[in-house]
Design a protein around this motif. Structure first.
Motif, PDB file in Angstrom:
ATOM      1  N   VAL A   1      11.821 -26.376 -24.471  1.00 54.05           N
ATOM      2  CA  VAL A   1      13.006 -26.577 -23.455  1.00 54.05           C
ATOM      3  C   VAL A   1      14.364 -26.027 -23.981  1.00 54.05           C
ATOM      4  O   VAL A   1      15.059 -25.315 -23.589  1.00 54.05           O
ATOM      5  CB  VAL A   1      12.877 -27.860 -22.924  1.00 54.05           C
ATOM      6  CG1 VAL A   1      14.095 -28.214 -21.898  1.00 54.05           C
ATOM      7  CG2 VAL A   1      11.598 -28.118 -22.115  1.00 54.05           C
ATOM      8  N   CYS A   2      14.741 -26.423 -25.139  1.00 57.63           N
ATOM      9  CA  CYS A   2      15.826 -26.262 -25.747  1.00 57.63           C
ATOM     10  C   CYS A   2      16.253 -24.548 -25.882  1.00 57.63           C
ATOM     11  O   CYS A   2      17.261 -24.143 -25.906  1.00 57.63           O
ATOM     12  CB  CYS A   2      16.287 -26.979 -27.007  1.00 57.63           C
ATOM     13  SG  CYS A   2      16.414 -28.892 -26.794  1.00 57.63           S
ATOM     14  N   LYS A   3      15.243 -23.953 -26.600  1.00 61.13           N
ATOM     15  CA  LYS A   3      14.988 -22.603 -26.760  1.00 61.13           C
ATOM     16  C   LYS A   3      14.983 -21.938 -25.445  1.00 61.13           C
ATOM     17  O   LYS A   3      16.099 -21.037 -25.447  1.00 61.13           O
ATOM     18  CB  LYS A   3      14.020 -22.198 -27.692  1.00 61.13           C
ATOM     19  CG  LYS A   3      13.888 -20.844 -28.000  1.00 61.13           C
ATOM     20  CD  LYS A   3      12.910 -20.727 -28.939  1.00 61.13           C
ATOM     21  CE  LYS A   3      12.980 -20.942 -30.630  1.00 61.13           C
ATOM     22  NZ  LYS A   3      11.976 -20.405 -31.429  1.00 61.13           N
ATOM     23  N   ALA A   4      14.405 -22.180 -24.409  1.00 56.83           N
ATOM     24  CA  ALA A   4      14.263 -21.503 -23.150  1.00 56.83           C
ATOM     25  C   ALA A   4      15.632 -21.392 -22.482  1.00 56.83           C
ATOM     26  O   ALA A   4      16.089 -20.738 -21.738  1.00 56.83           O
ATOM     27  CB  ALA A   4      13.267 -21.862 -22.155  1.00 56.83           C
ATOM     28  N   LEU A   5      16.261 -22.707 -22.381  1.00 56.67           N
ATOM     29  CA  LEU A   5      17.420 -23.074 -21.725  1.00 56.67           C
ATOM     30  C   LEU A   5      18.762 -22.960 -22.599  1.00 56.67           C
ATOM     31  O   LEU A   5      19.872 -23.398 -21.896  1.00 56.67           O
ATOM     32  CB  LEU A   5      17.297 -24.431 -20.989  1.00 56.67           C
ATOM     33  CG  LEU A   5      15.960 -24.714 -19.999  1.00 56.67           C
ATOM     34  CD1 LEU A   5      16.201 -25.882 -19.533  1.00 56.67           C
ATOM     35  CD2 LEU A   5      16.033 -23.482 -18.941  1.00 56.67           C
ATOM     36  N   ASN A   6      18.823 -22.609 -23.784  1.00 54.41           N
ATOM     37  CA  ASN A   6      19.697 -22.354 -24.761  1.00 54.41           C
ATOM     38  C   ASN A   6      20.688 -23.820 -24.777  1.00 54.41           C
ATOM     39  O   ASN A   6      21.922 -23.715 -24.484  1.00 54.41           O
ATOM     40  CB  ASN A   6      20.587 -21.249 -24.445  1.00 54.41           C
ATOM     41  CG  ASN A   6      21.526 -21.163 -25.484  1.00 54.41           C
ATOM     42  OD1 ASN A   6      21.366 -21.284 -26.571  1.00 54.41           O
ATOM     43  ND2 ASN A   6      22.808 -20.480 -24.966  1.00 54.41           N
TER      44      ASN A   6
ATOM     45  N   LYS B   1      18.776 -25.876 -13.778  1.00 54.31           N
ATOM     46  CA  LYS B   1      17.949 -25.228 -14.817  1.00 54.31           C
ATOM     47  C   LYS B   1      16.576 -25.999 -15.141  1.00 54.31           C
ATOM     48  O   LYS B   1      15.666 -25.459 -15.515  1.00 54.31           O
ATOM     49  CB  LYS B   1      18.952 -24.988 -16.288  1.00 54.31           C
ATOM     50  CG  LYS B   1      19.897 -24.002 -15.892  1.00 54.31           C
ATOM     51  CD  LYS B   1      20.649 -23.808 -17.238  1.00 54.31           C
ATOM     52  CE  LYS B   1      21.677 -22.788 -17.148  1.00 54.31           C
ATOM     53  NZ  LYS B   1      22.513 -22.770 -18.593  1.00 54.31           N
ATOM     54  N   LEU B   2      17.019 -27.264 -15.471  1.00 54.03           N
ATOM     55  CA  LEU B   2      15.849 -28.260 -15.818  1.00 54.03           C
ATOM     56  C   LEU B   2      14.703 -28.106 -14.674  1.00 54.03           C
ATOM     57  O   LEU B   2      13.350 -28.024 -14.926  1.00 54.03           O
ATOM     58  CB  LEU B   2      16.227 -29.572 -16.320  1.00 54.03           C
ATOM     59  CG  LEU B   2      16.883 -29.851 -17.522  1.00 54.03           C
ATOM     60  CD1 LEU B   2      17.506 -31.223 -17.661  1.00 54.03           C
ATOM     61  CD2 LEU B   2      16.080 -29.668 -18.544  1.00 54.03           C
ATOM     62  N   CYS B   3      15.061 -28.561 -13.352  1.00 54.80           N
ATOM     63  CA  CYS B   3      14.205 -28.398 -12.325  1.00 54.80           C
ATOM     64  C   CYS B   3      13.373 -27.184 -12.341  1.00 54.80           C
ATOM     65  O   CYS B   3      12.166 -27.080 -11.970  1.00 54.80           O
ATOM     66  CB  CYS B   3      14.917 -28.822 -11.001  1.00 54.80           C
ATOM     67  SG  CYS B   3      15.509 -30.386 -11.073  1.00 54.80           S
ATOM     68  N   THR B   4      14.126 -26.035 -12.489  1.00 57.11           N
ATOM     69  CA  THR B   4      13.364 -24.700 -12.483  1.00 57.11           C
ATOM     70  C   THR B   4      12.568 -24.555 -13.235  1.00 57.11           C
ATOM     71  O   THR B   4      11.329 -24.268 -13.315  1.00 57.11           O
ATOM     72  CB  THR B   4      14.648 -23.539 -12.395  1.00 57.11           C
ATOM     73  OG1 THR B   4      15.219 -23.820 -11.285  1.00 57.11           O
ATOM     74  CG2 THR B   4      13.897 -22.114 -12.457  1.00 57.11           C
ATOM     75  N   PHE B   5      12.931 -24.755 -14.695  1.00 59.62           N
ATOM     76  CA  PHE B   5      11.853 -24.642 -15.721  1.00 59.62           C
ATOM     77  C   PHE B   5      10.713 -25.657 -15.917  1.00 59.62           C
ATOM     78  O   PHE B   5       9.684 -25.191 -15.965  1.00 59.62           O
ATOM     79  CB  PHE B   5      12.737 -24.781 -17.178  1.00 59.62           C
ATOM     80  CG  PHE B   5      11.922 -24.498 -18.304  1.00 59.62           C
ATOM     81  CD1 PHE B   5      11.906 -23.351 -18.712  1.00 59.62           C
ATOM     82  CD2 PHE B   5      11.618 -25.702 -19.118  1.00 59.62           C
ATOM     83  CE1 PHE B   5      11.051 -23.225 -19.912  1.00 59.62           C
ATOM     84  CE2 PHE B   5      10.806 -25.186 -20.147  1.00 59.62           C
ATOM     85  CZ  PHE B   5      10.531 -24.088 -20.655  1.00 59.62           C
ATOM     86  N   LEU B   6      10.982 -26.750 -15.398  1.00 60.55           N
ATOM     87  CA  LEU B   6      10.042 -27.946 -15.355  1.00 60.55           C
ATOM     88  C   LEU B   6       9.211 -27.756 -13.900  1.00 60.55           C
ATOM     89  O   LEU B   6       8.258 -28.415 -13.808  1.00 60.55           O
ATOM     90  CB  LEU B   6      10.568 -29.103 -15.511  1.00 60.55           C
ATOM     91  CG  LEU B   6      11.240 -29.542 -16.949  1.00 60.55           C
ATOM     92  CD1 LEU B   6      11.771 -30.731 -16.899  1.00 60.55           C
ATOM     93  CD2 LEU B   6      10.009 -29.445 -17.917  1.00 60.55           C
ATOM     94  N   LYS B   7       9.382 -26.982 -13.044  1.00 60.15           N
ATOM     95  CA  LYS B   7       9.057 -26.893 -11.797  1.00 60.15           C
ATOM     96  C   LYS B   7       8.958 -28.289 -11.043  1.00 60.15           C
ATOM     97  O   LYS B   7       7.981 -28.737 -10.676  1.00 60.15           O
ATOM     98  CB  LYS B   7       7.635 -26.217 -11.815  1.00 60.15           C
ATOM     99  CG  LYS B   7       7.680 -24.637 -12.437  1.00 60.15           C
ATOM    100  CD  LYS B   7       6.343 -24.057 -12.454  1.00 60.15           C
ATOM    101  CE  LYS B   7       6.448 -22.715 -12.681  1.00 60.15           C
ATOM    102  NZ  LYS B   7       6.476 -22.495 -14.026  1.00 60.15           N
ATOM    103  N   CYS B   8      10.032 -28.852 -10.892  1.00 63.64           N
ATOM    104  CA  CYS B   8      10.177 -30.085 -10.375  1.00 63.64           C
ATOM    105  C   CYS B   8      11.343 -30.267  -9.384  1.00 63.64           C
ATOM    106  O   CYS B   8      12.084 -29.300  -9.315  1.00 63.64           O
ATOM    107  CB  CYS B   8      10.397 -31.204 -11.351  1.00 63.64           C
ATOM    108  SG  CYS B   8      11.598 -31.366 -12.191  1.00 63.64           S
TER     109      CYS B   8
END
Length: 74
Positions: free
Chosen positions: A17-22, A46-53
């Motif tokens: 997550v840290c790497k993907a979202l910088n 960004k977290l919601c998009t990345f975690l699909k929530c």
């Protein structure tokens, strides 16, 4: 914040997550431990998009007096 639970459900690591979202790992750990004063709306998105929530999956309100989870009133 339910970051740890969502990561576990999805089999993801904090490093991914840290790497993907910088996001710095130090700051991300603070969010995971609920040890922060504020969080940027853009990071929540960004977290919601990345975690699909949705935001409600990521953030829950816990009453400080009773320590009970509270649902939003509609």
């Amino acid at each position: 914040m339910r970051i740890n639970e969502l990561l576990a459900e999805r089999g993801m690591s904090k490093n991914v997550v840290c790497k993907a979202l910088n996001i710095s790992r130090t700051n991300f750990n603070r969010y995971c431990r609920d040890e922060f004063q504020r969080i940027e709306a853009s990071l929540i998105c960004k977290l919601c998009t990345f975690l699909k929530c949705i935001v409600g999956d990521l953030i829950v309100y816990v009453d400080e007096d009773t320590h009970e989870l509270k649902s939003p009133e509609i």
